[in-house]
Design an enzyme around this catalytic site. Structure first.
Site, PDB file in Angstrom:
ATOM      1  N   HIS A 224       1.849   4.773  -2.773  1.00 58.06           N
ATOM      2  CA  HIS A 224       1.983   6.210  -2.519  1.00 58.06           C
ATOM      3  C   HIS A 224       3.398   6.689  -2.851  1.00 58.06           C
ATOM      4  O   HIS A 224       3.591   7.715  -3.529  1.00 58.06           O
ATOM      5  CB  HIS A 224       1.694   6.518  -1.040  1.00 58.06           C
ATOM      6  CG  HIS A 224       0.280   6.280  -0.623  1.00 58.06           C
ATOM      7  ND1 HIS A 224      -0.800   6.760  -1.323  1.00 58.06           N
ATOM      8  CD2 HIS A 224      -0.232   5.618   0.459  1.00 58.06           C
ATOM      9  CE1 HIS A 224      -1.920   6.407  -0.703  1.00 58.06           C
ATOM     10  NE2 HIS A 224      -1.601   5.706   0.379  1.00 58.06           N
TER      11      HIS A 224
ATOM     12  N   HIS B 272       0.823  -1.210   0.000  1.00 56.39           N
ATOM     13  CA  HIS B 272       0.000   0.000   0.000  1.00 56.39           C
ATOM     14  C   HIS B 272       0.862   1.266   0.000  1.00 56.39           C
ATOM     15  O   HIS B 272       0.674   2.167  -0.824  1.00 56.39           O
ATOM     16  CB  HIS B 272      -0.915  -0.005   1.231  1.00 56.39           C
ATOM     17  CG  HIS B 272      -1.836   1.166   1.310  1.00 56.39           C
ATOM     18  ND1 HIS B 272      -3.108   1.150   0.790  1.00 56.39           N
ATOM     19  CD2 HIS B 272      -1.668   2.417   1.854  1.00 56.39           C
ATOM     20  CE1 HIS B 272      -3.682   2.318   1.001  1.00 56.39           C
ATOM     21  NE2 HIS B 272      -2.828   3.108   1.647  1.00 56.39           N
ATOM     22  N   GLU B 273       1.811   1.317   0.932  1.00 52.53           N
ATOM     23  CA  GLU B 273       2.656   2.508   1.034  1.00 52.53           C
ATOM     24  C   GLU B 273       3.592   2.642  -0.167  1.00 52.53           C
ATOM     25  O   GLU B 273       3.948   3.752  -0.573  1.00 52.53           O
ATOM     26  CB  GLU B 273       3.470   2.467   2.337  1.00 52.53           C
ATOM     27  CG  GLU B 273       2.638   2.425   3.609  1.00 52.53           C
ATOM     28  CD  GLU B 273       1.612   3.552   3.711  1.00 52.53           C
ATOM     29  OE1 GLU B 273       1.838   4.628   3.111  1.00 52.53           O
ATOM     30  OE2 GLU B 273       0.582   3.349   4.368  1.00 52.53           O
TER      31      GLU B 273
END
Length: 555
Positions: free
Chosen positions: A32, A28-29
């Site tokens: 980003h 997920h990170e």
């Protein structure tokens, strides 16, 4: 003692939970981080976890770290604080000085990475293979449509309405699509190579799967795919079976050199050995933890022609336990009692007893049960009492009638086959299809929670996730990957919810900025962020409370 058990279980969850959550948070990170770097944003921190840093390493502009609280992560970008004073020369690296579409891209990348990762995981499952139940009948309830059409436990279903099937899920899907219609099944009976064609009729019923988009589906009444264990009940202490050392609850593990687990296997093998009039070996355990015993049998010499004359019965109508202050307790029903009839009608399946009790009307006469206890036939009367029963799927409680007993019956695993694909296009398709289906299921589950169709008690926190991770890892790689894929989809949907502090909240504010042509005011942002933080923390506390309450038996 309960606290010690809880601590031991918690430690047992740590490794699988760390692998599962750690990987999903990292993915997920990384979404980003990657898009932020692509748009020229300076990333100051990439952290797995929150709070105090327990490991860190700086490379270039970014500090990579592991933090103490593992339930989340963050990417700290330069210029993401609207109150900070950014020098003109540094604005090209500032997150908030990027265009609104670039900021949307950076925020959206996290949830999308979870979705793409789920596609990869489900595709990997298709490649590695997954054990699935074959299209073999586990149980047939007496007097139902499936029983009338001639299906028997142990039958292998080869075709449904002319379409070849090999898996349980394929049969279920075709039955559900053919509601209120005639249905034809081609089967192969246990122990025979000859195919048979059977005809019956389906009903249209409310879909038991509340997370399906289909409200009504077809159902073949009485068809069950989950088999029962090869455990026996004995109600006559002077029977041949009792004299050979068997008792109620004994698990038969082998007949005539063939190992078995399921009642229909036991029934077939015993009847086959009896019909051949030969000596054979029967192996059994008096209970689950006992050592295996072995006895020699010969139907002709021991004078029995069937299972009943041998002295064994299916275990489901033998009482497993009696609830205190229940109708059964007041009537004198005891553990291991064999219920043989209700209101003068003989019964042979647990479902017949349950259906009759559930259909009880409060102003009617008590139910009359015929019971065999240690060879003695007893007659008892009891009036079922209304109790609250929790639905195992929704967690919602509903009132039903019960007499206060449980069955001694235990389930057995279905026959499994490894389903895998070596075709690259099929593997990719499977990844997309499963990810889409689980996304729909997740959205429906959130909606059912909001509309109180599913109990909030079903919400789980880190302990539940850890338990699922631990159990699936014990089963095997495919099971663990499946849980990982499902949770990745949950993170994809959850993070898109338009709640402040979540990615979906940021996307909402950026969408408003696109429409208005200017950012949302600082005051609105502050209030929204505070509200979102309180709401998220409250949800986390509630989920953790559910975890502990579930473990302690309060839920």
């Amino acid at each position: 003692m309960v606290i010690i058990d809880l601590i031991q279980q918690a430690f047992g969850f740590i490794v699988p939970l760390a692998i599962l959550l750690g990987l999903l948070i990292f993915v997920h990170e990384l979404g980003h981080f990657s898009v932020a770097k692509f748009f020229g944003v300076r990333v100051e921190t990439f952290s797995i976890g929150f709070g105090k840093k327990i490991w860190e390493r700086t490379k270039g502009d970014t500090t990579y770290c592991l933090s103490l609280i593992p339930f989340g992560g963050y990417v700290k970008m330069y210029g993401d604080d609207p109150t900070a004073d950014i020098p003109e020369s540094e604005k090209q690296y500032s997150f908030l000085h990027k265009s609104v579409w670039q900021r949307i891209g950076v925020v959206l990348a996290g949830p999308l990475m979870n979705f793409f990762f789920a596609i990869l995981v489900f595709a990997l499952i298709a490649l590695v293979g997954e054990d699935k139940p074959i299209a073999k009948v586990g149980e047939i309830q007496p007097g139902t449509a499936a029983h009338i059409m001639g299906l028997q436990a142990g039958d292998e279903i080869l075709k449904v309405n002319g379409k070849s099937v090999s898996l349980m899920e394929e049969v279920q899907s075709l039955v559900e699509k053919n509601a209120n219609a005639k249905i034809t099944m081609t089967i192969k009976r246990h122990g025979s190579e000859q195919e048979m064609e059977l005809q019956g009729e389906t009903l249209i019923v409310e879909n038991p799967n509340i997370l399906s988009t289909e409200k009504m589906v077809g159902s073949l009444e009485g068809l069950q795919f989950m088999p029962t264990a090869s455990m026996v009940g004995i109600d006559q202490p002077d029977s041949i079976a009792a004299q050979k050392g068997l008792a109620t609850g004994s698990l038969i593990t082998e007949v005539d050199g063939v190992k078995l687990q399921r009642w229909y296997e036991l029934e077939y093998l015993m009847n086959k050995a009896i019909s051949e009039n030969k000596s054979f070996t029967l192996k059994f355990k008096v209970d689950q933890n006992a050592e295996e015993q072995s006895v020699q049998l010969n139907a002709q010499e021991d004078a029995f022609k069937n299972l009943k004359e041998f002295g064994i019965h299916p275990l489901d109508l033998f009482v497993g336990s009696v609830v205190d202050e229940s109708a059964a307790k007041a009537a004198g029903l005891q553990k291991n009692d064999h219920i043989t009839a209700i209101d003068g009608n003989e019964i042979s399946h647990w479902s017949e007893l349950v259906n009759r009790v559930r259909a009880y009307e409060e102003d009617k006469q008590p139910l009359a049960l015929k019971v065999v206890r240690a060879g003695e036939e007893l007659n008892m009367e009891m009036s079922p009492k209304p109790v609250l029963q929790k639905d195992p799927v929704t967690g919602m409680e509903k009132k039903v009638y019960a007499i206060g007993i449980t069955t001694s019956l235990m389930g057995a695993p279905p026959v499994l086959t490894l389903v895998r694909s070596s075709n690259v296009l099929e593997v990719i398709k499977r990844g997309f299809v499963d990810s889409y289906n689980w996304s729909v299921t997740t959205v429906l589950s959130f909606w059912k929670l909001l509309t109180n169709q599913v109990s909030a008690k079903s919400i789980g926190g880190p302990l539940m996730i850890g338990q699922l991770a631990s159990q699936s890892m014990a089963v095997g790689l495919s099971a663990f990957l499946k849980i990982m894929g499902i949770i990745s989809i949950n993170l994809f949907i959850l993070n898109l919810l338009p709640l402040p502090v979540l990615d979906g909240g940021h996307l909402l504010f950026y969408t408003i900025e696109v429409i208005r042509g200017k950012p949302v005011s600082m005051r609105v942002l502050e209030v929204a962020q505070t509200f979102g933080l309180v709401l998220l923390l409250s949800l986390m506390v509630f989920a953790t409370y559910n975890d502990f309450a579930r473990f302690l038996g309060f839920l």
